[in-house]
Design an enzyme around this catalytic site. Structure first.
Site, mmCIF file in Angstrom:
data_model
loop_
_atom_site.group_PDB
_atom_site.id
_atom_site.type_symbol
_atom_site.label_atom_id
_atom_site.label_comp_id
_atom_site.label_asym_id
_atom_site.label_seq_id
_atom_site.Cartn_x
_atom_site.Cartn_y
_atom_site.Cartn_z
ATOM 1 N N GLU A 63 -15.363 73.359 46.030
ATOM 2 C CA GLU A 63 -16.024 73.470 47.335
ATOM 3 C C GLU A 63 -17.326 74.281 47.149
ATOM 4 O OE1 GLU A 63 -13.443 75.865 49.766
ATOM 5 O OE2 GLU A 63 -14.550 75.530 51.620
ATOM 6 N N LYS A 133 -14.947 69.269 56.532
ATOM 7 C CA LYS A 133 -13.714 70.083 56.563
ATOM 8 C C LYS A 133 -13.204 70.264 57.992
ATOM 9 C CE LYS A 133 -12.009 74.404 54.467
ATOM 10 N NZ LYS A 133 -12.455 75.591 53.694
ATOM 11 N N CYS A 170 -10.012 72.657 50.379
ATOM 12 C CA CYS A 170 -9.408 73.985 50.326
ATOM 13 C C CYS A 170 -8.330 74.200 51.381
ATOM 14 C CB CYS A 170 -10.509 75.040 50.395
ATOM 15 S SG CYS A 170 -9.975 76.599 49.649
HETATM 16 C C1 ACM Z 1 -11.065 78.198 51.852
HETATM 17 O O1 ACM Z 1 -10.672 77.330 52.629
HETATM 18 N N1 ACM Z 1 -12.177 78.074 51.178
HETATM 19 C C2 ACM Z 1 -10.270 79.410 51.642
#
Ligand code: ACM
Length: 292
Positions: A63, A133, A170
Site C-alpha cells: 500500500e 479502499k 490492508c
Molecule cells: C492499514 O490499513 N494500513 C493499517
C-alpha cells in the site's frame, strides 16, 4: 535493496483442472521499506528489484509504497496524490509491459477534489483496474475519502489462460465481507497491498483463504514512518497463502523480500470439501442475519 528469497517455489494443489482457463499461475510479493516523501527513490528501488525478479504472472507491492504512509493531514496527502498519468501509474504500466505480467500496488489517488487510498492493477498491455479502499484505518479516516465502489473481481489474461483476481487493501482484512465479496464474484486470488500495523492480519489471512478457498498475496512493508511528532511502525511478514490455509511463502519482519510461488488454480476453483460438502452450495444466506 537486499532481496532475500527470490525463490521460485512450486506447489501442486489437489482439485479439478480448470477448462480452458489458466490452471497454473505464479504469484509474488515485493516487500520493501519506503522512505516517506521520497517517491522517486522508492519507485527506483522497486524497479530495480522487479527487474531482477524471476518470472511471475502477478506481483503485489505494498500500500502507498511510493509516497509512504504516515501523512500528517489531507493537504499533505493531496500534494502527494496522483492520477492515471502520475509516476506510480507510469511505473506500473512500463514495468508490467517490460515484464509481460501484472502488477498490483497501492497509491494515493486524486480524482478531482476526491482523494482515495487506492490499489492499481496493471497488465502487460496497459489493462488497468483501480480499487479504492473501503475500510479506512485510524488517521486515514481524516485524510482519505472512503472507497465509493463495491468489491469486484477482474479477469487477468496470463500465459496459461485467464485467472480471476480481487483487490483489497490492508485493514480490509479485518472485515470478512471484503474477501467473501471478492470470492463470491469469482476471485481465485486476493491481491492485498498492505501497510500493516496490527499484529493479526498475517494469521487472519489464513482464515480468509480457508473460508473462501482462495489464494491470497499480502504485500506488506517494513520499517517506520517517523514524522517527528508521531511515528508508525510496520510489521513485514508478507505472505502467500493457499486455499487450504497453507502458508506458501512468508517474508521476514524487517528485511526486503521478493517471493514468487507457482500454484495450481484448480484448488481455488474447486469449492468441494468432501463428497457431500461444497463451500458455495452449503451456504444458507436465508439463515444469515440481514446486514442492515
Ligand atoms: C492499514 O490499513 N494500513 C493499517
Amino acid at each position: 535493496m537486499r532481496i532475500v528469497g527470490g525463490l521460485v517455489k512450486t506447489r501442486t494443489n489437489e482439485g479439478r483442472e480448470g477448462t480452458g482457463a489458466a490452471a497454473r499461475a505464479r504469484f509474488g510479493f515485493l516487500q520493501l521499506r519506503p522512505r516517506f516523501g521520497r517517491p522517486e527513490e522508492n519507485l527506483a528501488s522497486a524497479a530495480e528489484a522487479i527487474e531482477h525478479a524471476p518470472e511471475f504472472d502477478v506481483l503485489v507491492l505494498p500500500e502507498l509504497f511510493a509516497s509512504g504512509y504516515a501523512f500528517r493531514d489531507r493537504a499533505e496527502a493531496l500534494a502527494a496524490a496522483e492520477d492515471a498519468e502520475g509516476p506510480t501509474a507510469r511505473f506500473l504500466r512500463e514495468t508490467a509491459a517490460r515484464r509481460g505480467a501484472w502488477l498490483a500496488a497501492g497509491y494515493a489517488e486524486r480524482d478531482g477534489n476526491a482523494l482515495y487510498n487506492s490499489a492499481r492493477l496493471t497488465g502487460p498491455r496497459g489493462e488497468t483496474s483501480v480499487y479504492r479502499k473501503v475500510h479506512l484505518f485510524d488517521r486515514e479516516r481524516e485524510i482519505f475519502d472512503p472507497g465509493d465502489r463495491p468489491f469486484r473481481a477482474v479477469d487477468l489474461r496470463v500465459p496459461a489462460g485467464v485467472l480471476r483476481a480481487g483487490l483489497m487493501i490492508c485493514y480490509d482484512w479485518r472485515f470478512p465481507e471484503s474477501a467473501r465479496s471478492l470470492a463470491l464474484d469469482g476471485a481465485e486470488v486476493l491481491l492485498h497491498p498492505s501497510n500493516l500495523v496490527l499484529p493479526n492480519c498475517q494469521d487472519a489471512m489464513i482464515v480468509r483463504c480457508l473460508e473462501n478457498r482462495v489464494y491470497s498475496v499480502t504485500a506488506n512493508r517494513t520499517g517506520t514512518d517517523d514524522r517527528g511528532d508521531f511515528s508508525i511502525e510496520f510489521t513485514g511478514r508478507s505472505r502467500i497463502v493457499g486455499p487450504d490455509g497453507a502458508v506458501l511463502a512468508t517474508a521476514p519482519v524487517d528485511a526486503d523480500a521478493l517471493e514468487i510461488v507457482e500454484v495450481n488454480l484448480a484448488a481455488a476453483r474447486d469449492k468441494r470439501i468432501n463428497a457431500r460438502n461444497d463451500l458455495w452450495r452449503d451456504r444458507r444466506p436465508e439463515a444469515y442475519r440481514r446486514e442492515r
